[in-house]
Design a protein around this motif. Sequence first.
Motif, PDB file in Angstrom:
ATOM      1  N   HIS A  81       0.870  -1.172   0.000  1.00 32.97           N
ATOM      2  CA  HIS A  81       0.000   0.000   0.000  1.00 32.97           C
ATOM      3  C   HIS A  81       0.903   1.216   0.000  1.00 32.97           C
ATOM      4  O   HIS A  81       1.651   1.412   0.962  1.00 32.97           O
ATOM      5  CB  HIS A  81      -0.899   0.007   1.219  1.00 32.97           C
ATOM      6  CG  HIS A  81      -1.713  -1.248   1.380  1.00 32.97           C
ATOM      7  ND1 HIS A  81      -1.245  -2.355   2.080  1.00 32.97           N
ATOM      8  CD2 HIS A  81      -2.936  -1.581   0.914  1.00 32.97           C
ATOM      9  CE1 HIS A  81      -2.170  -3.299   2.071  1.00 32.97           C
ATOM     10  NE2 HIS A  81      -3.202  -2.867   1.358  1.00 32.97           N
ATOM     11  N   TYR A  82       0.863   2.006  -1.040  1.00 32.79           N
ATOM     12  CA  TYR A  82       1.802   3.090  -1.304  1.00 32.79           C
ATOM     13  C   TYR A  82       1.355   4.364  -0.592  1.00 32.79           C
ATOM     14  O   TYR A  82       0.400   4.986  -1.000  1.00 32.79           O
ATOM     15  CB  TYR A  82       1.878   3.317  -2.807  1.00 32.79           C
ATOM     16  CG  TYR A  82       2.903   4.319  -3.255  1.00 32.79           C
ATOM     17  CD1 TYR A  82       4.260   4.027  -3.203  1.00 32.79           C
ATOM     18  CD2 TYR A  82       2.520   5.561  -3.753  1.00 32.79           C
ATOM     19  CE1 TYR A  82       5.208   4.950  -3.625  1.00 32.79           C
ATOM     20  CE2 TYR A  82       3.460   6.485  -4.175  1.00 32.79           C
ATOM     21  CZ  TYR A  82       4.801   6.180  -4.121  1.00 32.79           C
ATOM     22  OH  TYR A  82       5.741   7.087  -4.537  1.00 32.79           O
ATOM     23  N   ALA A  83       2.047   4.756   0.463  1.00 28.27           N
ATOM     24  CA  ALA A  83       3.224   4.203   1.139  1.00 28.27           C
ATOM     25  C   ALA A  83       3.095   4.512   2.622  1.00 28.27           C
ATOM     26  O   ALA A  83       2.227   5.279   3.037  1.00 28.27           O
ATOM     27  CB  ALA A  83       4.506   4.820   0.593  1.00 28.27           C
ATOM     28  N   LEU A  84       4.000   3.918   3.428  1.00 29.11           N
ATOM     29  CA  LEU A  84       4.112   4.162   4.878  1.00 29.11           C
ATOM     30  C   LEU A  84       2.925   3.635   5.661  1.00 29.11           C
ATOM     31  O   LEU A  84       2.654   4.091   6.768  1.00 29.11           O
ATOM     32  CB  LEU A  84       4.303   5.665   5.161  1.00 29.11           C
ATOM     33  CG  LEU A  84       5.556   6.282   4.537  1.00 29.11           C
ATOM     34  CD1 LEU A  84       5.491   7.800   4.567  1.00 29.11           C
ATOM     35  CD2 LEU A  84       6.818   5.800   5.255  1.00 29.11           C
ATOM     36  N   ASN A  85       2.235   2.640   5.121  1.00 32.02           N
ATOM     37  CA  ASN A  85       1.119   1.993   5.830  1.00 32.02           C
ATOM     38  C   ASN A  85       1.710   0.831   6.637  1.00 32.02           C
ATOM     39  O   ASN A  85       1.644  -0.316   6.233  1.00 32.02           O
ATOM     40  CB  ASN A  85       0.088   1.501   4.821  1.00 32.02           C
ATOM     41  CG  ASN A  85      -1.174   0.920   5.447  1.00 32.02           C
ATOM     42  OD1 ASN A  85      -2.067   0.494   4.742  1.00 32.02           O
ATOM     43  ND2 ASN A  85      -1.251   0.902   6.765  1.00 32.02           N
ATOM     44  N   ASN A  86       2.311   1.166   7.788  1.00 27.30           N
ATOM     45  CA  ASN A  86       3.075   0.171   8.544  1.00 27.30           C
ATOM     46  C   ASN A  86       2.426  -0.215   9.863  1.00 27.30           C
ATOM     47  O   ASN A  86       3.066  -0.819  10.722  1.00 27.30           O
ATOM     48  CB  ASN A  86       4.491   0.695   8.773  1.00 27.30           C
ATOM     49  CG  ASN A  86       5.176   1.030   7.465  1.00 27.30           C
ATOM     50  OD1 ASN A  86       5.251   0.195   6.571  1.00 27.30           O
ATOM     51  ND2 ASN A  86       5.629   2.256   7.311  1.00 27.30           N
ATOM     52  N   GLN A  87       1.160   0.140  10.034  1.00 28.88           N
ATOM     53  CA  GLN A  87       0.376  -0.311  11.181  1.00 28.88           C
ATOM     54  C   GLN A  87      -1.090  -0.256  10.769  1.00 28.88           C
ATOM     55  O   GLN A  87      -1.459   0.416   9.801  1.00 28.88           O
ATOM     56  CB  GLN A  87       0.616   0.576  12.403  1.00 28.88           C
ATOM     57  CG  GLN A  87       0.145   2.023  12.246  1.00 28.88           C
ATOM     58  CD  GLN A  87       0.580   2.899  13.400  1.00 28.88           C
ATOM     59  OE1 GLN A  87       1.752   3.002  13.710  1.00 28.88           O
ATOM     60  NE2 GLN A  87      -0.393   3.558  14.039  1.00 28.88           N
ATOM     61  N   GLU A  88      -1.927  -0.970  11.497  1.00 31.39           N
ATOM     62  CA  GLU A  88      -3.364  -0.984  11.213  1.00 31.39           C
ATOM     63  C   GLU A  88      -4.147  -0.067  12.158  1.00 31.39           C
ATOM     64  O   GLU A  88      -5.173   0.475  11.775  1.00 31.39           O
ATOM     65  CB  GLU A  88      -3.892  -2.416  11.286  1.00 31.39           C
ATOM     66  CG  GLU A  88      -3.403  -3.309  10.160  1.00 31.39           C
ATOM     67  CD  GLU A  88      -3.859  -2.820   8.801  1.00 31.39           C
ATOM     68  OE1 GLU A  88      -5.055  -2.927   8.481  1.00 31.39           O
ATOM     69  OE2 GLU A  88      -3.004  -2.296   8.053  1.00 31.39           O
ATOM     70  N   VAL A  89      -3.680   0.092  13.374  1.00 35.72           N
ATOM     71  CA  VAL A  89      -4.371   0.975  14.307  1.00 35.72           C
ATOM     72  C   VAL A  89      -4.294   2.406  13.766  1.00 35.72           C
ATOM     73  O   VAL A  89      -3.240   2.863  13.336  1.00 35.72           O
ATOM     74  CB  VAL A  89      -3.774   0.867  15.729  1.00 35.72           C
ATOM     75  CG1 VAL A  89      -2.318   1.308  15.777  1.00 35.72           C
ATOM     76  CG2 VAL A  89      -4.588   1.660  16.728  1.00 35.72           C
ATOM     77  N   TRP A  90      -5.444   3.084  13.711  1.00 36.81           N
ATOM     78  CA  TRP A  90      -5.553   4.470  13.214  1.00 36.81           C
ATOM     79  C   TRP A  90      -5.089   4.632  11.771  1.00 36.81           C
ATOM     80  O   TRP A  90      -4.737   5.729  11.338  1.00 36.81           O
ATOM     81  CB  TRP A  90      -4.771   5.437  14.113  1.00 36.81           C
ATOM     82  CG  TRP A  90      -5.266   5.514  15.518  1.00 36.81           C
ATOM     83  CD1 TRP A  90      -6.542   5.328  15.960  1.00 36.81           C
ATOM     84  CD2 TRP A  90      -4.480   5.798  16.685  1.00 36.81           C
ATOM     85  NE1 TRP A  90      -6.617   5.485  17.332  1.00 36.81           N
ATOM     86  CE2 TRP A  90      -5.359   5.779  17.797  1.00 36.81           C
ATOM     87  CE3 TRP A  90      -3.139   6.091  16.906  1.00 36.81           C
ATOM     88  CZ2 TRP A  90      -4.943   6.006  19.104  1.00 36.81           C
ATOM     89  CZ3 TRP A  90      -2.710   6.333  18.213  1.00 36.81           C
ATOM     90  CH2 TRP A  90      -3.602   6.287  19.295  1.00 36.81           C
ATOM     91  N   ARG A  91      -5.113   3.545  11.026  1.00 35.37           N
ATOM     92  CA  ARG A  91      -4.536   3.595   9.676  1.00 35.37           C
ATOM     93  C   ARG A  91      -5.243   4.600   8.771  1.00 35.37           C
ATOM     94  O   ARG A  91      -4.652   5.128   7.836  1.00 35.37           O
ATOM     95  CB  ARG A  91      -4.590   2.207   9.023  1.00 35.37           C
ATOM     96  CG  ARG A  91      -6.010   1.723   8.700  1.00 35.37           C
ATOM     97  CD  ARG A  91      -6.016   0.368   8.023  1.00 35.37           C
ATOM     98  NE  ARG A  91      -7.382  -0.035   7.669  1.00 35.37           N
ATOM     99  CZ  ARG A  91      -7.684  -1.141   7.001  1.00 35.37           C
ATOM    100  NH1 ARG A  91      -6.720  -1.953   6.633  1.00 35.37           N
ATOM    101  NH2 ARG A  91      -8.934  -1.433   6.725  1.00 35.37           N
ATOM    102  N   GLY A  92      -6.517   4.861   9.023  1.00 30.52           N
ATOM    103  CA  GLY A  92      -7.287   5.727   8.136  1.00 30.52           C
ATOM    104  C   GLY A  92      -6.925   7.194   8.210  1.00 30.52           C
ATOM    105  O   GLY A  92      -7.261   7.962   7.302  1.00 30.52           O
ATOM    106  N   HIS A  93      -6.240   7.589   9.286  1.00 28.54           N
ATOM    107  CA  HIS A  93      -5.973   9.021   9.425  1.00 28.54           C
ATOM    108  C   HIS A  93      -4.596   9.369   9.987  1.00 28.54           C
ATOM    109  O   HIS A  93      -4.182  10.523   9.912  1.00 28.54           O
ATOM    110  CB  HIS A  93      -7.031   9.659  10.337  1.00 28.54           C
ATOM    111  CG  HIS A  93      -6.969   9.159  11.749  1.00 28.54           C
ATOM    112  ND1 HIS A  93      -7.669   8.050  12.171  1.00 28.54           N
ATOM    113  CD2 HIS A  93      -6.278   9.595  12.834  1.00 28.54           C
ATOM    114  CE1 HIS A  93      -7.411   7.838  13.458  1.00 28.54           C
ATOM    115  NE2 HIS A  93      -6.572   8.763  13.878  1.00 28.54           N
ATOM    116  N   ILE A  94      -3.889   8.407  10.557  1.00 26.62           N
ATOM    117  CA  ILE A  94      -2.630   8.745  11.224  1.00 26.62           C
ATOM    118  C   ILE A  94      -1.672   9.440  10.248  1.00 26.62           C
ATOM    119  O   ILE A  94      -1.511   9.011   9.103  1.00 26.62           O
ATOM    120  CB  ILE A  94      -1.963   7.492  11.855  1.00 26.62           C
ATOM    121  CG1 ILE A  94      -0.908   7.883  12.895  1.00 26.62           C
ATOM    122  CG2 ILE A  94      -1.401   6.571  10.804  1.00 26.62           C
ATOM    123  CD1 ILE A  94      -1.454   8.428  14.166  1.00 26.62           C
TER     124      ILE A  94
END
Length: 727
Positions: free
Chosen positions: A181-194
């Motif tokens: 997933h391009y890019a820096l999607n390295n966690q799932e918690v708060w993934r939608g806005h962090i």
Amino acid sequence: MKKVIVIHLMLLVVGSFQLLAQQQQKDVEKRIDEIISQLTLEEKVKMCHAQSKFSSPGVERLGIPEIWMSDGPHGVRAEIEWDSWNYAGWTNDSCTAFPALTCLASTFNPELAYKYGVAIGEEARYRKKDILLGPGVNIYRTPLNGRNFEYMGEDPYLASVMCVPYIQGVQTNSVAACVKHYALNNQEVWRGHINVKVSDRALHEIYLPAFKAAVKDGEVWSVMGAYNQYNGQHTSHHEVLINDILKGDWAFDGVVVTDWGSAHDTKEAALNGLDIEMGTGTDGLTSSTENAYDYYYLAKPFLEMLKSGEIDESVVDDKVRRILRLMFRTNMSKARPLGRKANQEHFDVAREVAQEGIVLLKNHKSFLPLDPETTQTIAVIGENATRMMTIGGGSSELKTVHEISPLEGIQKRFTKANIIHSMGYASGPSAYGRVIPSHLDADSLKQAAIQVAKEADLVLFVGGLNKNHEQDCENGDRKSLNLPFGQDELLSEIMAVNNHVGVVLVSGNAVAMPWQAQAKAIVQAWYLGSETGHALADVLSGDVNPSGKLPFTFPVKLKDNGAHAFDALSYPGNGVDQVYKEDILVGYRWHDTKQIKPLYAFGHGLSYTSFKIHAAEVQSAQYQAGDFVKLSVNISNTGKQAGAEVLQVYVHDSKAAVMRPLKELKAFKKVKLTPGESKLVEFSIPVDSFAYYDEDKEEWQLEAGQFKLMVGTSSQDIRKTLTIEVK
């Protein structure tokens, strides 16, 4: 003379193919121009957003087909209803479940990655899919990330080398791979806005290389954006990541697709490189007479901005050009093959990947392999011995033709043994986004397992994680490094009554092992797909000699991991922002540079035979930019069984102008050897790969000076070190 003529003829043939390909591409671009000239503005816009959960519309008037997508990357997902997340209930949408990408990465075998890609691409083509949503190449930053099992580990070089043949294999079927997933999607918690804040060095040295390789070397046809933000802008329509880097520096000519629901603004989506918008919050058909898909950001709001002149029509033309280009490569290709589904060849590929990916972490006094003819009583304890792992996990959930459980595989291979199974613990059913406790009594399960262990000659404990929420699962991270459901305590009690215990860990993540010293053997088994039990039994019995290597570091405790060595702002963030405080020191780079001993090192993996690296030498001691270091390594199998070792070459910059890791992987090769056999293994390593990213100059910088080439079998097991000079 004959040799010169042959080489000349070969060059002529290659040149002819290149000219033909260039002409074909010119013809396609000309055809695309003709199609765009015939499209209305409304038709162009319609092609840029979804019409259902997994399709975007074509233009019937001109014979332009729809684009159909499917979740991957470990198999082709069962059919979803047009306008809900419910399964459609088809009876002909079962697939081959291939091992998770952590397992593929642990094979360190690019040839297998290609076979994997071809097979999964054939299944996608048979199911009439145009885009397969995979592979995932996000970097393993924290062992708590619920989606790590879908990715290829912590090292950007390893992920780059392994993703390219996967992509090429998929696309031989005229099915587009979609790297994510391009890019820096390295966690799932708060993934939608962090909002991720990371240095330019870490971005370019750690988090982008695999995507770059997918585009430049793999020639991937589509890229999926991520959910999170980077420097205050959502990554699925990001000016720097997409316009400047992906479509600018890397000259990506394919399609950028959102992750489902990752678009947030019409003008940003239009101007910052998003081509197809999927899964936005207005999902589906409302109770009104109008289609809610028409109110996506790249739908009516986009059309209105185009009509008003706020956005130039050339913007939508570029998106449509890319979409049509993808179609000429997929569903409008005249050379498109038919595809195949869930056949024996595909199951064989799944089994081979699983066999080579299983990692033997510990093997005290050759506890393994077990004699296939044994008549002993073997206690197989653990819920994971029977639990289906193709179910759950989020979007990678699969409906497979079959899934051989570890227990079934062991029973079929060790036919003379007295095999007893006890659950030992229970995790509850799989549910997306929530945890459902088991209705079974935990103490009763534990006591029954301890009793079985007492009566057995040896114990195989099959535990680990599963695909439940807050385990290895999308849309949530793990809460702890320890094994869940009381497994650590259960293992300790089992080991107190039986001192012949081998542990099989089924997971896509590192776990803590407080019982590690007492275990006679530890096997990291990953999620192995359809052929799980067979592949596991192949290794446990010695029919297959294990050769897998860890694609990420197992820390002793969570604080030993770089992302967790700081405050909460580093992980998981404060709910708004997150700062990657470990910077470029991800995984083994952190452990080695900070001298923190891991539980098991990156690249570690044992064998039932032994190997010796006798010598390593370079062709020259001096190099300059553009050169290739010619390194040769002599290795032999000094044991009694055929096996494979992975030679790993790390580079150390002896004196750098900036902080650099103690070592970085720059080359590897898997070498298969029979007993007593020796091989001279040759590497050609580009000197330019020794460069670091200069943040001030915004370019790669190769320093002059000494570099050490460190040859070994893991990041912690270096056998030979050579010094070279770079001018």
